[in-house]
Design an enzyme around this catalytic site. Sequence first.
Site, short mmCIF file in Angstrom:
data_model
loop_
_atom_site.label_atom_id
_atom_site.label_comp_id
_atom_site.label_asym_id
_atom_site.label_seq_id
_atom_site.Cartn_x
_atom_site.Cartn_y
_atom_site.Cartn_z
N ASP A 165 24.61 19.20 -1.39
CA ASP A 165 23.38 19.30 -1.62
C ASP A 165 22.92 18.76 -2.91
OD1 ASP A 165 24.05 21.72 -2.56
OD2 ASP A 165 21.82 22.00 -2.25
N GLU A 214 23.81 24.82 -2.36
CA GLU A 214 24.03 25.51 -3.83
C GLU A 214 22.67 25.55 -4.53
OE1 GLU A 214 24.77 25.75 -8.03
OE2 GLU A 214 23.91 24.19 -7.08
#
EC number: 3.4.11.4
Length: 406
Positions: free
Chosen positions: A82, A175
């Site tokens: 991400d 994350e």
Amino acid sequence: MTYDNLLNRFLTYTRVNTRSDESSETTPTTQSQVDFALTILKPEMKSIGLQNVHYLENGYLVGTLPANGNFPYKIGFIAHMDTADFNAEGVNPQIIDNYNGEIIQLGQTDFVLDPKEFPNLNNYLGQTLITTDGTTLLGSDDKSGIAEIMTAIDYLVKHPEIEHGEIRVGFGPDEEIGRGADQFDVEDFDVDFAYTVDGGPLGELQYETFSAAAAEIDFMGRNVHPGTAKNQMVNALQLAMDFHGQLPQEDRPEKTEGYQGFYHLLSLEGTVDAAHASYIIRDFDDEAFVSRKDFMQKIADKMNAHLGAERVQLQIYDQYYNMRKIIKKDMTCVKLAKKVMENLAIEPIIEPIRGGTDGSKISFMGLPTPNLFAGGENMHGRFEFVSLETMQRAVDVIIGIVCFKQ
């Protein structure tokens, strides 16, 4: 060393929007991360020679490169798919060859990378820089890490004469919003230690993170007509201001560095009747971390006592802890990476991370996971850039770690 496919691999990854979504309750929080894992990374992992490539319900994509020599450790490398909470749709990277130290125009926008504002640019004279076009972030955090890990595996498979130990690769979600490692499967990953490849400039080697908590505060007011408000109105926004005013002014992100902790007001919204504030709390020291949380509670208790009612409602949630406590028990993973960097004439920069990584949570699951540099600078926004030469050195370090013999 020069790796021909590193740049194209990285550019391919950056063009996929994998922005995570804190408001989502799914894992991963966005379908784009699932698609990125299953349609791009998984086929590529198989094609370059990784075995037992599988996608887990926790959003992690995992693969293995078996050892071809006798090595004492099974080692993992982890990066996140991400990107941060900034526009990631339509990423159009610019490539600046042989950077000459001048101002870099970011696409057709009015934004520029100016060495006067970003003196870190001066560290990259003569290098190849990848920047944004000014409309999005770049996604070097952490698609640099993914590209570097994949390139290292690709190189080792194509050079079977290079002996290495067993390697496990893991690419995970979310994350950037602090959830990625919550469901990490240490047993499935099955290594002796691991590294997140999620750091910044050349040489970063980090095994200390903040301990982190979030504070959510509701302020309950009482709204009456301001013309007759004396001794009756309770302004919730004023309560929020009063609360914030009692926190140490010097303990803010913009006034701290190194091992200094802070309180950070993320958002404040509301009306006279009700207001809500969101904070994060950060510190490296365990006792100081607890003291910071206690101090916020004492402010709330004092205000409620003065008001004669529970008008300040505080909830604090721990997010992650300083992984130093775990890694200090066995510094093998840090010493190994440090030695490899030194052998490659890279000066290790061992400093605390003023933030967190997936390795923070994973380390507390029993798997020591320090952080290696991936190359990104000015991350999480339109001014993000990365040096191709630094990315190549990151690949060198990954290969060096898995090939190292005492």
